[in-house]
Design a protein around this motif. Structure first.
Motif, mmCIF file in Angstrom:
data_model
loop_
_atom_site.group_PDB
_atom_site.id
_atom_site.type_symbol
_atom_site.label_atom_id
_atom_site.label_comp_id
_atom_site.label_asym_id
_atom_site.label_seq_id
_atom_site.Cartn_x
_atom_site.Cartn_y
_atom_site.Cartn_z
ATOM 1 N N VAL A 1 -1.433 -3.635 33.377
ATOM 2 C CA VAL A 1 -1.091 -2.302 33.885
ATOM 3 C C VAL A 1 -2.351 -1.515 34.197
ATOM 4 N N GLY B 1 3.479 -6.224 34.781
ATOM 5 C CA GLY B 1 2.473 -5.165 34.640
ATOM 6 C C GLY B 1 2.291 -4.349 35.907
ATOM 7 N N GLY C 1 3.829 -0.757 36.346
ATOM 8 C CA GLY C 1 2.731 0.202 36.499
ATOM 9 C C GLY C 1 2.831 0.968 37.804
ATOM 10 N N ILE D 1 0.576 6.536 31.877
ATOM 11 C CA ILE D 1 0.210 5.113 31.812
ATOM 12 C C ILE D 1 -0.895 4.904 30.784
#
Length: 428
Positions: free
Chosen positions: A27, A153, A157, A169
């Motif tokens: 991420v 991810g 994300g 995040i």
């Protein structure tokens, strides 16, 4: 510690830690460049920052291997995850207060460097936590976790970034790394004690010489297989990374509003292919034979041919895209199968006290090969964009040579059963 039926408790904890840690890392490595592009609006700056950020991975892999063979592997995982959590916290505090480009570049440097130091500990712990016949299945499980992280991810994300921006995040990733570190505290990984042989520098020098001697002289097949893995990254992986976005975004002349979406589907197909390859390696772990691994490499090579043919003039854009999508999916399956098979063999034949350093050499050499290939393909696609099919044909031709080299190596390799018979007495 090792269990005949299924995986041990400690290996499952390693897997769970990997799921959380790799997800957070994926991420971050997706969101930070995206944030940089949105704030600066400069693709050139994005390319420079992303390219330089890749270097610490290659530098830190050998260092991580040296440490992994002298320090408890669990301690390395715990410390690096706690450190990463603190690093992201510092980033959130400094965000908006210092130059963003510098801050993101330093953060990406640190993330890739930590990954390079972290992975040798994970890979070298597998033979210590699972029974010998489960090594390939263990590698497949680690590969599945990595593929899932690479798939979910960036996807999650991207959704989170578009809805809430960068700060939520960052907070989530702080929690991911912290939880992973706490979980890893409870892992028990056997520590192979080694006598001190002088200063830290002299020990590091001796370790490097010992591992290189093992790769080059005692088990030269490992060095040759490492070159084959580097060949996959140099000629195949780099072509996928550079070639596919150029083909989809520019060469196929797809509608501008669809090109981004279609490229996203292509990236998803690659991730699912890697995931499928990992699952197949786990299911077929008892049937895959390292002496026949060259056939999987050759299959990767063959799949470049329809990709090149799809770019022939007169092929409808959406048909060409479909061929690229399906071929890329199969290519990733074969590539994952090959990499897992080779890594499992190396883990089995390498003495436990050397495994971290040997794996680090493999990761370092393979890692260096991919950016070199990306540079080469970048120039090729700029010069030959109107005849891009020949780039794929050329890559296939060179890769055939590597697959024949791989076949010759495989004819020299002993079976895993022979390895056990020869090495069990000396390695215990």
């Amino acid at each position: 510690m090792k269990e005949k039926q299924g995986f041990s408790r400690d290996f499952i904890l390693v897997l769970l830690g990997q799921i959380i840690s790799l997800f957070g890392n994926a991420v971050m490595r997706f969101a930070l460049p995206l944030h940089l592009l949105n704030v600066t609006g400069s693709p050139r700056l994005l390319g420079i920052v992303s390219g330089f950020a890749f270097l610490p991975l290659a530098v830190m892999s050998p260092i991580g291997g040296l440490i992994a063979d002298r320090v408890n592997k669990r301690s390395i995982m715990v410390v690096l995850d706690f450190f990463t959590s603190a690093l992201v916290l510092i980033f959130t505090i400094l965000h908006g207060k210092v130059n963003l480009v510098t801050l993101i570049l330093v953060m990406l440097f640190m993330l890739y460097g930590i990954s390079g130091a972290y992975q040798p500990s994970v890979q070298s712990s597998i033979p210590l936590l699972v029974a010998p016949e489960k090594v390939m299945a263990g590698n497949a499980a680690i590969n599945i976790v990595s593929s899932l992280s690479s798939l979910l991810g960036p996807a999650l994300g991207g959704i989170a970034y578009s809805m809430w921006g960068i700060m939520p995040i960052l907070y989530t990733c702080i929690g991911c790394f912290f939880v992973s570190a706490v979980m890893e505290i409870f892992i028990r990984i056997p520590m192979i004690e080694r006598e001190a042989g002088g200063s830290i520098l002299s020990e590091a020098k001796n370790d490097l010489k010992e591992s290189l001697s093992f790769i080059v002289k005692r088990k030269p097949a490992i060095g040759k297989l490492t070159l084959c893995c580097a060949g996959i990254n140099l000629f195949l992986s780099a072509l996928i990374v550079i070639g596919l976005p150029v083909v989809v975004m520019q060469i196929l002349k797809l509608p501008a509003d669809r090109a981004n979406e279609l490229y996203g589907y292509l990236q998803a197909a690659l991730a699912v292919g890697g995931l499928t390859g990992g699952m197949l390696a786990g299911v077929l772990s008892g049937k895959l034979d390292i002496q026949k691994s060259y056939k999987i490499f050759f299959a990767c090579t063959v799949l470049l041919l329809p990709m090149g043919a799809a770019l022939t003039k007169g092929i409808p854009p959406y048909l060409a895209y479909g061929i690229l999508l399906f071929s890329s999916f199969l290519l990733m399956i074969c590539s994952s199968l090959y990499t897992i098979q080779v890594m499992s063999y190396i883990q089995i034949v390498t003495p436990k006290e050397l495994i971290g350093k040997v794996i680090a050499w493999i990761l370092g050499i393979s890692t260096c090969a991919q950016p070199a290939g990306q540079i080469i393909y970048g120039f090729l696609f700029e010069a030959l964009q109107s005849h891009a099919e020949w780039i794929f044909y050329g890559a296939a031709f060179v890769s055939v040579g590597v697959s024949f080299f791989n076949r010759r190596i495989c004819s020299e390799i002993e079976t895993v059963g022979e390895v056990y018979a020869a090495d069990v007495p000396q390695n215990g």
